[in-house]
Design an enzyme around this catalytic site. Structure first.
Site, PDB file in Angstrom:
ATOM      1  N   GLU A 106       0.839  -1.189   0.000  1.00  0.00           N
ATOM      2  CA  GLU A 106       0.000   0.000   0.000  1.00  0.00           C
ATOM      3  C   GLU A 106       0.882   1.250   0.000  1.00  0.00           C
ATOM      4  O   GLU A 106       1.891   1.323   0.698  1.00  0.00           O
ATOM      5  CB  GLU A 106      -0.910   0.006   1.232  1.00  0.00           C
ATOM      6  CG  GLU A 106      -1.893   1.158   1.260  1.00  0.00           C
ATOM      7  CD  GLU A 106      -2.865   1.109   2.425  1.00  0.00           C
ATOM      8  OE1 GLU A 106      -3.913   1.766   2.334  1.00  0.00           O
ATOM      9  OE2 GLU A 106      -2.579   0.419   3.423  1.00  0.00           O
ATOM     10  N   LYS A 110     -10.056   1.638  -2.690  1.00  0.00           N
ATOM     11  CA  LYS A 110     -10.306   1.243  -1.302  1.00  0.00           C
ATOM     12  C   LYS A 110     -11.746   1.560  -0.918  1.00  0.00           C
ATOM     13  O   LYS A 110     -12.197   2.704  -1.020  1.00  0.00           O
ATOM     14  CB  LYS A 110      -9.326   1.977  -0.383  1.00  0.00           C
ATOM     15  CG  LYS A 110      -9.290   1.461   1.043  1.00  0.00           C
ATOM     16  CD  LYS A 110      -8.156   2.143   1.807  1.00  0.00           C
ATOM     17  CE  LYS A 110      -7.883   1.509   3.149  1.00  0.00           C
ATOM     18  NZ  LYS A 110      -6.708   2.133   3.804  1.00  0.00           N
ATOM     19  N   CYS A 125      -6.018  -2.960   2.688  1.00  0.00           N
ATOM     20  CA  CYS A 125      -5.788  -2.711   4.108  1.00  0.00           C
ATOM     21  C   CYS A 125      -7.051  -2.859   4.961  1.00  0.00           C
ATOM     22  O   CYS A 125      -7.466  -3.952   5.297  1.00  0.00           O
ATOM     23  CB  CYS A 125      -5.128  -1.351   4.284  1.00  0.00           C
ATOM     24  SG  CYS A 125      -4.307  -1.149   5.887  1.00  0.00           S
TER      25      CYS A 125
END
Length: 276
Positions: free
Chosen positions: A44, A114, A155
């Site tokens: 990331e 995301k 994440c």
């Protein structure tokens, strides 16, 4: 369909110089290819520091920015499937934390934004609010790796079991999460969450962290490849490192046959509960 996919996760150190980060990533991708990897993934925010104050500064359009150009070239020159970690994307004056995927011809085959933004407040430990600058994605994204369906998350998405389950229902056997867990949540949650998503959905789970730095947002590291049985096949420590594992897709089929939880689900009960 492939049966075994040699997979490399590149836990790399990034700094403030975008060009140096991109050159370093290209070198590490080449190193991973030399180790025999067919599927390579970066962490990331690999091309910049991670923080709400950096997203707008480092944001690029996709696929026309310098980061996309480097990823396309690296995938083509090394003839690999390349999951380009994440980097800040700008489109229509909105910012996203975006993961791109490139095939061995250097073509963009997937783009995931995301979905769950990292907004947390742990008193005395860490406060972070991605939504101050980022917009959330709203689409599940998969790509085809020579007959193998692979799902993407980033994440904080790892914490939401619904996302992983939807990917399993779509036929995924591998889930990939570029992920910069921190020094508060990482030591306790990172490995457990990966094992949970792998066991819940009987898939391989790959997470790729930045290497730990000494300033700003400090990543936990410990990139990991977990099997559908919940076994850790490879795990990095905190420093820069390339980890490798052979992902044997037959294990997905074996585990799903031995413990057939998706055939045993009581949707008749679950749906009734939802309606109440």
């Amino acid at each position: 369909m492939l049966r075994i996919i040699k997979t490399a996760l590149v836990q790399m150190q990034s700094g403030a110089d975008r060009l140096m980060n991109l050159e370093h990533a290209a070198k590490l991708i080449s190193n991973a290819k030399q180790l025999g990897a067919k599927l390579i993934a970066l962490p990331e925010c690999f091309n910049s520091p991670y923080g709400t104050n950096f997203f707008s500064e480092y944001a690029e359009s996709i696929p026309n920015g310098p980061t996309s150009e480097m990823l396309s070239k690296a995938a083509r020159e090394n003839s690999v499937y390349l999951v380009g970690g994440t980097f800040p994307e700008v489109e229509n004056n909105k910012y996203y934390n975006t993961c791109t995927v490139w095939n061995p011809e250097g073509k963009l085959v997937a783009k995931f934004r995301k979905m769950h933004l990292f907004d947390i407040d742990i008193p005395g430990k860490i406060t972070f609010k991605e939504s101050d600058i980022l917009s959330p994605g709203s689409e599940l994204v998969t790509f085809d790796l020579e007959g193998v369906k692979v799902g993407l998350g980033i994440c904080y998405d790892l914490r939401f079991e619904e996302l992983a389950k939807l990917y399993r229902l779509q036929g995924c056997k591998i889930l990939i999460f570029p992920a910069a867990f921190n020094m508060t949540t990482g030591p306790i949650h990172f490995e457990i969450l990966q094992k949970a998503r792998a066991l819940d959905n009987q898939v391989f789970v790959c997470t790729i962290s930045p290497a730990r730095n000494d300033t700003g947002y400090i990543a936990w590291g410990h990139s990991q490849i977990t099997s559908p049985w919940g076994k850790v096949l490879a795990q990095a420590k905190e420093k820069e490192e390339i980890i490798l594992a052979d992902i044997d897709l037959a294990e997905c089929d074996d585990v799903r046959a031995q413990i057939p939880i998706f055939h045993q689900r009581r949707n008749d009960v679950y749906d009734t509960v939802k309606k109440k």
